[in-house]
Design a protein around this motif. Structure first.
Motif, PDB file in Angstrom:
ATOM      1  N   VAL A  99      -2.015   1.910  -1.779  1.00 60.02           N
ATOM      2  CA  VAL A  99      -1.138   0.504  -1.384  1.00 60.02           C
ATOM      3  C   VAL A  99      -0.104   0.237  -2.123  1.00 60.02           C
ATOM      4  O   VAL A  99       1.068   0.004  -1.737  1.00 60.02           O
ATOM      5  CB  VAL A  99      -2.051  -0.362  -1.147  1.00 60.02           C
ATOM      6  N   ARG A 100      -0.196   0.586  -3.311  1.00 59.45           N
ATOM      7  CA  ARG A 100       1.039   0.349  -4.332  1.00 59.45           C
ATOM      8  C   ARG A 100       2.003   1.290  -4.079  1.00 59.45           C
ATOM      9  O   ARG A 100       3.257   0.902  -4.321  1.00 59.45           O
ATOM     10  CB  ARG A 100       0.480   0.462  -5.947  1.00 59.45           C
ATOM     11  N   GLU A 101       1.813   2.480  -3.859  1.00 59.99           N
ATOM     12  CA  GLU A 101       2.724   3.507  -3.606  1.00 59.99           C
ATOM     13  C   GLU A 101       3.550   3.234  -2.126  1.00 59.99           C
ATOM     14  O   GLU A 101       4.800   3.169  -2.157  1.00 59.99           O
ATOM     15  CB  GLU A 101       2.302   4.954  -3.343  1.00 59.99           C
ATOM     16  N   TYR A 129       2.933   0.468  -0.051  1.00 61.07           N
ATOM     17  CA  TYR A 129       3.450  -0.894   0.256  1.00 61.07           C
ATOM     18  C   TYR A 129       3.508  -1.729  -0.742  1.00 61.07           C
ATOM     19  O   TYR A 129       2.815  -2.555  -1.117  1.00 61.07           O
ATOM     20  CB  TYR A 129       2.522  -1.638   1.260  1.00 61.07           C
ATOM     21  N   PRO A 130       4.658  -1.745  -1.795  1.00 62.89           N
ATOM     22  CA  PRO A 130       4.742  -2.177  -2.751  1.00 62.89           C
ATOM     23  C   PRO A 130       4.860  -3.989  -2.808  1.00 62.89           C
ATOM     24  O   PRO A 130       4.541  -4.490  -3.588  1.00 62.89           O
ATOM     25  CB  PRO A 130       5.931  -1.603  -3.569  1.00 62.89           C
ATOM     26  N   LYS A 131       5.578  -4.280  -1.479  1.00 65.12           N
ATOM     27  CA  LYS A 131       5.965  -5.552  -1.322  1.00 65.12           C
ATOM     28  C   LYS A 131       4.604  -6.207  -0.660  1.00 65.12           C
ATOM     29  O   LYS A 131       4.943  -7.238   0.041  1.00 65.12           O
ATOM     30  CB  LYS A 131       7.261  -5.831  -0.820  1.00 65.12           C
ATOM     31  N   THR A 132       3.555  -5.876  -0.469  1.00 67.17           N
ATOM     32  CA  THR A 132       2.416  -6.411   0.224  1.00 67.17           C
ATOM     33  C   THR A 132       2.042  -7.814  -0.247  1.00 67.17           C
ATOM     34  O   THR A 132       1.983  -7.947  -1.455  1.00 67.17           O
ATOM     35  CB  THR A 132       1.396  -5.173   0.422  1.00 67.17           C
ATOM     36  N   GLU A 189      -1.779  -2.109   5.958  1.00 67.14           N
ATOM     37  CA  GLU A 189      -2.718  -2.060   4.854  1.00 67.14           C
ATOM     38  C   GLU A 189      -4.246  -1.578   5.303  1.00 67.14           C
ATOM     39  O   GLU A 189      -4.847  -0.737   4.526  1.00 67.14           O
ATOM     40  CB  GLU A 189      -2.541  -3.012   3.716  1.00 67.14           C
ATOM     41  N   LYS A 237      -6.304   1.276  -4.065  1.00 69.65           N
ATOM     42  CA  LYS A 237      -5.246   0.446  -4.855  1.00 69.65           C
ATOM     43  C   LYS A 237      -3.793   1.449  -5.165  1.00 69.65           C
ATOM     44  O   LYS A 237      -2.705   1.067  -5.104  1.00 69.65           O
ATOM     45  CB  LYS A 237      -5.821   0.153  -6.176  1.00 69.65           C
ATOM     46  N   ARG A 238      -4.156   2.547  -5.416  1.00 69.24           N
ATOM     47  CA  ARG A 238      -3.023   3.539  -5.754  1.00 69.24           C
ATOM     48  C   ARG A 238      -2.385   3.722  -4.530  1.00 69.24           C
ATOM     49  O   ARG A 238      -0.765   3.659  -4.670  1.00 69.24           O
ATOM     50  CB  ARG A 238      -3.820   4.813  -6.276  1.00 69.24           C
ATOM     51  N   MET A 250      -5.766  -7.700  -2.667  1.00 63.99           N
ATOM     52  CA  MET A 250      -6.488  -6.257  -2.863  1.00 63.99           C
ATOM     53  C   MET A 250      -7.999  -6.393  -2.943  1.00 63.99           C
ATOM     54  O   MET A 250      -8.584  -5.662  -2.458  1.00 63.99           O
ATOM     55  CB  MET A 250      -6.079  -5.762  -4.268  1.00 63.99           C
TER      56      MET A 250
END
Length: 196
Positions: free
Chosen positions: A155-157, A159-162, A88, A152-153, A166
């Motif tokens: 990382v969510r795409e 690494y959804p399980k991070t 990340e 934010k966009r 944030m």
């Protein structure tokens, strides 16, 4: 009158002339043989690891330490410290490094504002310097918001399980964005305009 703390020499002679001492009785409890002798816990210099290694001179030792410091500094510039680790953080760095940021111009603009707002300057120059300060501050805030939204966009795409916080990631990217590109650590891995 006899002294309470001192014995007569005759008493000492009588004690020494008594039973002969055995070698075991002369050693105090926990006796350790002299260092010259080899024991299981204290091997001789020949058996010690590195016992035959050549001792370094002061100059060689100093040179070795300097080389180790240089290698550690090069590794830090390349890979960063513990706070720079993780996919990340790498993504956040690449987002910042792939674009021009208003933050890189902030310190140069702040210097101009400092000189321009001097009391010896004409009123027009001070007004322009104050306006420039407001424009710089607004540009940095807007740029920080845009960087945070993009991170934010992405990382969510990707690494959804991070488990990365944030807010911490945003601050990391924003602090990097206000640092001059050449002074960033770790060094930028992407060119400006390159897709992340």
């Amino acid at each position: 009158m006899q002294s309470l703390f001192r014995r007569k020499s005759a008493d000492v002679v009588q004690e020494t002339s008594g039973a002969p001492e055995t070698p075991d009785s002369s050693r105090p409890k926990g006796y350790t043989p002299p260092k010259a002798k080899e024991t299981p816990k204290r091997p001789s210099a020949a058996r010690q690891p590195g016992g035959n290694a050549k001792a370094l001179t002061k100059e060689e030792s100093r040179e070795r330490k300097r080389t180790l410091r240089q290698e550690a500094a090069a590794e830090y510039r390349r890979e960063g410290g513990p706070r720079d680790r993780g996919p990340e953080r790498l993504l956040a760095r690449n987002v910042v490094d792939s674009r021009y940021t208003a933050g890189t111009f902030f310190f140069g603009g702040a210097l101009i504002v400092l000189i321009g707002s001097n009391g010896a300057m004409p009123d027009l120059v001070r007004t322009v310097a104050t306006s420039l300060w407001g424009v710089l501050l607004l540009a940095v805030i807007l740029d920080a918001i845009l960087i945070a939204r993009k991170i934010k966009r992405l990382v969510r795409e990707r690494y959804p399980k991070t488990d990365q916080r944030m807010g911490s990631l945003y601050m990391y990217a924003i602090m990097r964005s206000i640092t001059f590109r050449r002074m960033r650590v770790p060094k930028p891995a992407v060119k400006i305009g390159e897709k992340v």
